[in-house]
Design an enzyme around this catalytic site. Structure first.
Site, mmCIF file in Angstrom:
data_model
loop_
_atom_site.group_PDB
_atom_site.id
_atom_site.type_symbol
_atom_site.label_atom_id
_atom_site.label_comp_id
_atom_site.label_asym_id
_atom_site.label_seq_id
_atom_site.Cartn_x
_atom_site.Cartn_y
_atom_site.Cartn_z
ATOM 1 N N HIS A 95 0.825 -1.215 0.000
ATOM 2 C CA HIS A 95 0.000 0.000 0.000
ATOM 3 C C HIS A 95 0.861 1.268 0.000
ATOM 4 O O HIS A 95 0.374 2.328 -0.340
ATOM 5 C CB HIS A 95 -1.041 -0.017 1.130
ATOM 6 N N ASP B 7 1.129 -7.664 2.309
ATOM 7 C CA ASP B 7 1.257 -6.226 2.038
ATOM 8 C C ASP B 7 2.729 -5.789 1.915
ATOM 9 O O ASP B 7 3.265 -5.114 2.796
ATOM 10 C CB ASP B 7 0.552 -5.447 3.162
ATOM 11 N N SER C 24 4.013 2.187 8.540
ATOM 12 C CA SER C 24 3.819 1.223 7.471
ATOM 13 C C SER C 24 5.120 1.001 6.729
ATOM 14 O O SER C 24 5.791 1.958 6.352
ATOM 15 C CB SER C 24 2.775 1.723 6.487
HETATM 16 N N1 ARG Z 1 -4.572 0.445 7.611
HETATM 17 C C1 ARG Z 1 -3.278 0.502 7.003
HETATM 18 C C2 ARG Z 1 -2.730 1.929 7.133
HETATM 19 O O1 ARG Z 1 -3.229 2.692 7.883
HETATM 20 C C3 ARG Z 1 -3.298 0.016 5.617
HETATM 21 C C4 ARG Z 1 -3.984 0.896 4.614
HETATM 22 C C5 ARG Z 1 -3.986 0.415 3.203
HETATM 23 N N2 ARG Z 1 -4.871 -0.681 2.967
HETATM 24 C C6 ARG Z 1 -6.174 -0.565 2.615
HETATM 25 N N3 ARG Z 1 -6.870 -1.643 2.438
HETATM 26 N N4 ARG Z 1 -6.770 0.595 2.443
HETATM 27 O O2 ARG Z 1 -2.146 2.574 6.322
HETATM 28 N N1 GLU Z 2 -1.084 1.332 7.638
HETATM 29 C C1 GLU Z 2 -0.494 2.373 8.428
HETATM 30 C C2 GLU Z 2 0.500 3.204 7.615
HETATM 31 O O1 GLU Z 2 0.342 3.388 6.442
HETATM 32 C C3 GLU Z 2 0.100 1.781 9.642
HETATM 33 C C4 GLU Z 2 -1.006 1.389 10.468
HETATM 34 C C5 GLU Z 2 -1.139 2.251 11.678
HETATM 35 O O2 GLU Z 2 -1.734 3.331 11.615
HETATM 36 O O3 GLU Z 2 -0.611 1.791 12.680
HETATM 37 O O4 GLU Z 2 1.409 3.787 8.161
#
Ligand code: ARG
Ligand code: GLU
Length: 717
Positions: free
Chosen positions: A85, A220, A650
């Site tokens: 991502h 990911d 991330s």
């Molecule tokens: N929750 C993760 C973050 O905050 C992954 C986001 C990307 N993935 C998604 N399915 N939108 O960045």
């Molecule tokens: N997916 C998040 C990022 O892009 C990390 C997840 C979180 O917020 O801990 O940094």
């Protein structure tokens, strides 16, 4: 002695002893604050192995990837791993309907096939340094405004000096609400090429449904390579560039993780609010999160329907959908978590204890009483103003996309009117260049629908005083579809060719007519009202709030003295550590700390894009062809640990007690997302892809095993 004991007791009552897992620590201070505890938990190396300004250490293998992620070096030849991502926009930018890397994945089978990504940078931290004294030099006797000016000057000159004529990117950032300052000096590499990305059915498996969730089965990750000039120094993209040789890269362990193992995440957490007072916690959970969730509900409905209707739109809006949905879901988890922790009550209790401590020390009345009184009155005003801000932000500045173009045109109009010819010329040039990338991912009917849905939300969501009379009038006069016809469909902004012509012709008389374009006029009115009434009030409130926070924070630091205390995240390098462990999301339910390929097969649903499993993966599953990446009879996929992380983490390396890479961080568990405000050792977990799954995908799934030859693999072979 009595007094000391009381004080100690209060300290323990107030902030508890910081749990072994909470905290995002400054690498420079690990030796002082954390090392003993880390070693007690199993860590086998020294603080210098993590951060050493004078020799190679882990920090030399960790980068800021792009604008908001972390990545790490995994070979001596510039190979970098981060999240799928995090590389999503790059993967998307190389994709077309015919050559769809998002859907099918991309693997360079040789260096020549790696794809350059203009605009993408990675930065390496050369060193960091506390510069509080230098920043505050000569500010003691000054009044607030003069002090601020002097501070800014000091910061600018520190940054200028450290940048060594532009060789480095130097940033001075406040920590602890300006009670201390640190200088961060980076080297920025600008030739970063895409090496590999799994198909979305692996890299985004579970999609937005599983996002923020455990148990998780997302692969990911993506691979890039950093290139440098002959001297190993940063250079613009050139076919003559050579792979960058990092001072340090992570060895990779094939041994996996066990429950209870020490785990550390080194990365760039973006922002947290661990010290805000109860009032702000309440505003976030009762107002800000719910408001923004409701607005995004609408956006998602519109975007989802459009994506389902057309494969072209599906690609155009893939990244946009993911990013709208990401915070939308996080906020929902955050509200629940804060409610479960009874966060407002907890915060009030901590503030009470702080008050006791300050009274006991005779500094309540003259220093802190007024801070807390001010919080009461300031937050009362703040809640209404921040509501207007949230609506404008979600709808005008980051909602209806055509307003972005309207804003560019507005700037051009301003230069025209003020006869700033030079500025105008460069604006037209930039605008003309930006047009094609804007329209590439723009679908007019989708955006029109957003306009139609969001304008009434704006009109009804905030107090009338926060809206221009023009706008409220417009909505009354042209309800529903009429407004779309009157404003959106009468505008030339959606006509790429016409705009291109206007910008390149640069005929002032013709350009001036754009002022009357209905979308430009609508944006102009909203923007003007925002800039003149909402923003100044908000700026003044946030300034006063942060002045008070600075005093409160100083008090907390005083109270805690030499105890470990971590500053809020500010997108700089931090070390966080905890243990590999699962959790109990609900009474009677215990989650394990890891998932396996069996779980992917369980979730498989060919009818649903998010849960489609690639044929090749199923084949490997049937043959149990896991190579050295297996754990027992299974293939590990993800694991959780109690490491305190946030957005920006991330792509961060998750390393074991020996400093070897065991995973790549990519998410947090939904139940624990309130950790940005209040960490819960019982429920807050970070989620990582098991590095063995990434290697398996590269090697067995994609047949790009040649990439493993440059890595340093240790453990079971
Ligand atoms: N929750 C993760 C973050 O905050 C992954 C986001 C990307 N993935 C998604 N399915 N939108 O960045
Ligand atoms: N997916 C998040 C990022 O892009 C990390 C997840 C979180 O917020 O801990 O940094």
């Amino acid at each position: 002695m009595r007094k000391l004991n009381t004080i100690l007791l209060f300290i323990i009552l107030v902030f508890g002893s910081v749990s072994a897992k909470e905290g995002m620590w400054i690498p420079l201070l690990l030796e002082k604050y954390n090392l003993a505890e880390m070693q007690e938990m199993g860590f086998q190396l020294s603080a210098q192995d993590i951060y050493n300004a004078h020799g190679a250490s882990m920090k030399d293998a960790v980068v800021v990837f792009g604008g908001g992620c972390t990545g790490e070096m995994i070979s001596a030849e510039g190979l970098l791993i981060t999240n799928h991502h995090c590389g999503y926009r790059q993967i998307q930018s190389h994709s077309t309907v015919e050559k769809d890397y998002l859907t099918h994945g991309f693997w360079a089978m040789s260096r020549e096939e790696e794809l350059p990504n203009p605009g993408l940078t990675v930065r390496f931290l050369e060193y960091m340094e506390e510069v509080t004294d230098q920043v505050l030099e000569g500010t003691d006797a000054l009044a607030i405004a003069a002090k601020e000016k002097k501070t800014k000057e000091n910061i600018t000159s520190l940054e200028r000096e450290a940048s060594a004529d532009g060789r480095y990117l130097a940033q001075v950032k406040p920590l602890f609400y300006g009670n201390s300052y640190y200088l961060y000096v980076y080297k920025v590499y600008r030739d970063v090429r895409l090496v590999g990305a799994p198909p979305s059915s692996i890299g985004k498996f579970g999609g937005d449904t599983d996002n923020w969730m455990w148990p998780r089965h997302t692969g990911d990750f993506s691979l890039f390579r950093v290139y440098a000039d002959e001297q190993n120094e940063p250079a613009e993209y050139s076919p003559d560039n050579v792979p960058y040789q990092p001072k340090k890269f992570f060895p990779i362990s094939l041994d996996g993780v066990e429950e209870g193992d020490f785990a550390m995440v080194l990365g760039n957490p973006g922002s947290t609010m661990q010290y805000i007072p109860a009032q702000e916690v309440e505003i976030i959970m009762k107002q800000r999160d719910p408001d923004r969730i409701a607005i995004r509900d609408r956006k998602l409905e519109v975007v989802r329907a459009a994506m389902a209707s057309d494969p072209g739109i599906r690609i155009q809006y893939a990244a946009k959908h993911a990013s709208i949905s990401n915070s939308w879901k996080k906020w929902q988890g955050e509200i629940r978590g804060l409610e479960r922790l009874d966060a407002v009550v907890q915060k009030r209790a901590r503030e009470k204890e702080f008050q006791h401590w300050a009274r006991a020390n005779g500094i309540w009345d003259n220093r802190y009483r007024q801070v807390f009184e001010q919080f009461d009155s300031l937050y009362a005003l703040y809640s209404e103003t921040i509501q207007a801000y949230d609506y404008y932000s979600e709808i005008v500045f980051n909602g209806v996309e055509i307003f972005r173009l309207a804003s560019v045109v507005k700037e051009i109009m301003d230069s025209l009117e003020n006869q700033q010819d030079e500025r105008l010329e460069s604006q037209l040039k930039n605008a003309s260049k930006a047009l094609s990338s804007f329209f590439r991912d723009f679908d007019r009917s989708t955006d029109e629908m957003l306009f139609r849905e969001l304008m009434p939300l704006l009109a009804n969501g905030i107090d009338a005083q926060h809206l221009p009379a023009y706008f409220s009038g417009l909505l009354r006069k042209y309800p529903g579809e009429k407004l779309v016809r009157k404003v959106y469909q009468k505008s030339v902004l959606t006509d790429e060719a016409r705009l291109q012509e206007l910008f390149s012709e640069a005929n002032h008389r013709k350009l001036k007519k754009l002022r009357n374009d209905p979308l430009v006029a609508c944006f102009q009115q909203l923007n003007f009202h925002f800039e003149t009434t909402v923003k100044p009030v908000l700026d003044s409130l946030t300034r006063q709030l942060s002045e008070n926070m600075q005093v409160y924070m100083a008090g907390i630091m005083h109270m805690k003295q030499d105890e470990p205390l971590y500053p809020d995240a500010n997108f700089t390098l931090r070390a966080a550590y905890g243990r590999v462990e699962g959790y109990e999301p609900l009474n009677g339910v215990k989650y394990k700390h890891y998932t396996t390929l069996e779980g992917i097969m369980e979730k498989e649903n060919p009818g649903e894009e998010e849960f489609t499993v690639p044929e090749r993966l199923k084949e490997l599953y049937r043959q149990k062809d896991y190579g050295p990446y297996a754990s027992g009879n299974s293939l590990p996929v993800c694991f959780t640990a109690s490491v305190h992380t946030t957005g920006g983490n991330s792509g961060s390396p998750v390393v074991n007690a020996a400093g070897q890479l065991v995973g790549v961080n990519f998410d947090r568990c939904w139940e624990g997302t309130m950790s940005d405000i209040m960490y819960d050792p019982e429920q807050s977990r970070n989620i990582a892809i098991d590095i063995r799954y990434a290697l398996f995908v590269i090697d067995k799934f994609a047949g790009a095993g040649y990439l493993l030859e440059e890595m340093e693999l240790t453990g079971k072979k």
